[in-house]
Design a protein around this motif. Structure first.
Motif, mmCIF file in Angstrom:
data_model
loop_
_atom_site.group_PDB
_atom_site.id
_atom_site.type_symbol
_atom_site.label_atom_id
_atom_site.label_comp_id
_atom_site.label_asym_id
_atom_site.label_seq_id
_atom_site.Cartn_x
_atom_site.Cartn_y
_atom_site.Cartn_z
ATOM 1 N N TYR A 24 0.860 -1.180 0.000
ATOM 2 C CA TYR A 24 0.000 0.000 0.000
ATOM 3 C C TYR A 24 0.895 1.227 0.000
ATOM 4 O O TYR A 24 2.111 1.136 0.202
ATOM 5 N N GLY A 32 -2.332 7.614 -0.249
ATOM 6 C CA GLY A 32 -3.567 7.748 -0.999
ATOM 7 C C GLY A 32 -4.416 6.498 -1.039
ATOM 8 O O GLY A 32 -5.586 6.564 -1.436
ATOM 9 N N ASP A 33 -3.884 5.348 -0.626
ATOM 10 C CA ASP A 33 -4.666 4.114 -0.627
ATOM 11 C C ASP A 33 -5.626 4.088 0.557
ATOM 12 O O ASP A 33 -5.324 4.608 1.639
ATOM 13 N N VAL A 34 -6.766 3.460 0.351
ATOM 14 C CA VAL A 34 -7.733 3.226 1.430
ATOM 15 C C VAL A 34 -7.546 1.785 1.880
ATOM 16 O O VAL A 34 -7.796 0.847 1.110
ATOM 17 N N THR A 64 -7.524 6.273 5.067
ATOM 18 C CA THR A 64 -6.671 6.665 3.955
ATOM 19 C C THR A 64 -5.237 6.835 4.433
ATOM 20 O O THR A 64 -4.991 7.515 5.434
ATOM 21 N N GLU A 95 -1.786 8.373 4.781
ATOM 22 C CA GLU A 95 -1.220 9.709 4.593
ATOM 23 C C GLU A 95 0.292 9.697 4.508
ATOM 24 O O GLU A 95 0.887 10.551 3.844
ATOM 25 N N MET A 114 -2.359 6.826 9.128
ATOM 26 C CA MET A 114 -3.640 6.715 8.437
ATOM 27 C C MET A 114 -4.638 7.692 9.056
ATOM 28 O O MET A 114 -4.518 8.056 10.231
ATOM 29 N N ASP A 172 -8.892 8.062 9.394
ATOM 30 C CA ASP A 172 -10.167 7.404 9.118
ATOM 31 C C ASP A 172 -11.228 8.410 8.696
ATOM 32 O O ASP A 172 -10.966 9.614 8.570
ATOM 33 N N ASN A 218 -6.600 -3.761 0.955
ATOM 34 C CA ASN A 218 -6.400 -2.542 0.172
ATOM 35 C C ASN A 218 -7.562 -2.371 -0.800
ATOM 36 O O ASN A 218 -7.789 -3.222 -1.658
ATOM 37 N N SER A 225 -7.750 0.106 -2.952
ATOM 38 C CA SER A 225 -7.299 1.057 -3.977
ATOM 39 C C SER A 225 -6.350 0.441 -4.990
ATOM 40 O O SER A 225 -5.573 1.154 -5.604
ATOM 41 N N GLY A 235 -11.047 3.242 -5.200
ATOM 42 C CA GLY A 235 -11.283 4.360 -4.285
ATOM 43 C C GLY A 235 -12.505 5.193 -4.612
ATOM 44 O O GLY A 235 -12.846 6.099 -3.847
#
Length: 327
Positions: free
Chosen positions: A175, A178-180, A189, A191, A200, A202, A220, A222, A293
């Protein structure tokens, strides 16, 4: 007194410098001092050799760090840093500007690992060469360093575990920024991604700091693509076939119009009745394959239009206890 005179004369007659010792002869010619000449090895030769070793180590380290910086630097937003080209990249192109940030941070983090390893190897080798130049036996030093390394590694095993997990996570691109993701007790997400901590945020705005060594599994949302799943409940007395036709028509209309159409990868598919329960009535399911996403935004748009279409067609909703028309 006369017994000592022959010894003194022999010492005076002995050569001040052994054959081949150029430093000794140079100092003797400059100072005319036997003591300085005989100590030239410690006073001049060894310090100059040590300075030369340090100079070479600093130059090699600087060149290596400069090479690593060139490998981790991208020429443009769409360019992949040279360091990442041999590695597998799972990040979807749909991330846009976040993809560039993710690549830059991933390359920077991996580059920092290589820089640290380079510094340890270069200066460690230089330190050993200096000790050898001073005439020290390196065997006890290496043994002590090994014991100390084992002790530090045992005492800081959690830190080492976090570090190694971060390295493998970076190399495998599990990951990135930008990935959720869902890592168990926290989801949100990403950061920032470091070698020890992943940051991250939430949906409520809470920032989570997760140790990489404590992450046992990662979900993941995303990577590659996502699926927008919309479940629509209707009452037992509603016409299932009519409701299905309305969902199909509305979903097609919504996904063909911007901005939703920009996120849709395939036409929507109505799966039909998903489940039947006393509390929810008859549950109809709709799925749409979308960009990673973007599933939540598409789901909200579809729900809003489907609910409005059901009201216009007087499709009966589920009757729940505690609400009007309930028992």
């Amino acid at each position: 007194m006369t017994d000592l005179d022959p010894l003194d004369l022999s010492d005076l007659d002995a050569p001040a410098c052994p054959d081949g010792d150029n430093w000794c002869r140079t100092v003797l010619n400059m100072t005319h001092s036997r003591w300085l000449a005989q100590s030239a090895d410690w006073l001049v030769a060894k310090p100059l050799t040590i300075l030369f070793i340090l100079f070479v180590a600093i130059v090699i380290r600087a060149l290596a760090r400069r090479l690593i910086d060139r490998l981790t630097r991208s020429n443009g937003d769409s360019k992949v840093p040279a360091l990442l080209r041999p590695l597998r990249e799972r990040a979807p192109q749909a991330l846009g500007t976040l993809l560039s940030e993710r690549r830059a941070q991933r390359a920077k983090t991996i580059g920092s690992v290589f820089k640290s390893i380079t510094s340890v190897l270069v200066f460690g080798t230089a330190f050993m060469m200096i000790l050898a130049e001073l005439g020290m036996d390196l065997a006890p030093v290496l043994a002590s360093a090994g014991i100390l390394g084992v002790a530090i590694g045992f005492g800081a095993q959690n830190v080492v575990k976090d570090f190694l997990s971060g390295v493998f996570m970076m190399l495998e691109d599990q990951y990135g920024v930008g990935d959720v993701v869902d890592v168990g007790e926290a989801s949100g997400t990403v950061e920032a991604v470091g070698l020890r901590i992943t940051t991250m945020r939430d949906v409520n705005g809470t920032v989570w700091y997760v140790r990489n060594g404590e992450i046992l599994r990662v979900g993941n949302s995303s990577q590659g693509f996502a699926v927008a799943v919309v479940d629509v409940p209707i009452g037992y007395g509603a016409d299932v076939e009519q409701a299905t036709d309305i969902i199909d028509r509305v979903a097609t209309e919504v996904t063909e119009v911007e901005p939703v159409s920009n996120d849709v990868l395939e036409p929507p598919e109505v799966l039909g009745v998903e489940r039947v329960s006393a509390a929810e009535g008859i549950m109809l399911r709709l799925t749409v394959k979308v960009r990673p996403g973007r599933q939540w935004a598409v789901q909200r748009a579809l729900r809003a239009r489907i609910v409005a279409a059901f009201e216009d067609a007087s499709i009966q909703g589920p009757i729940m206890r505690g609400f009007p028309n309930g028992d």
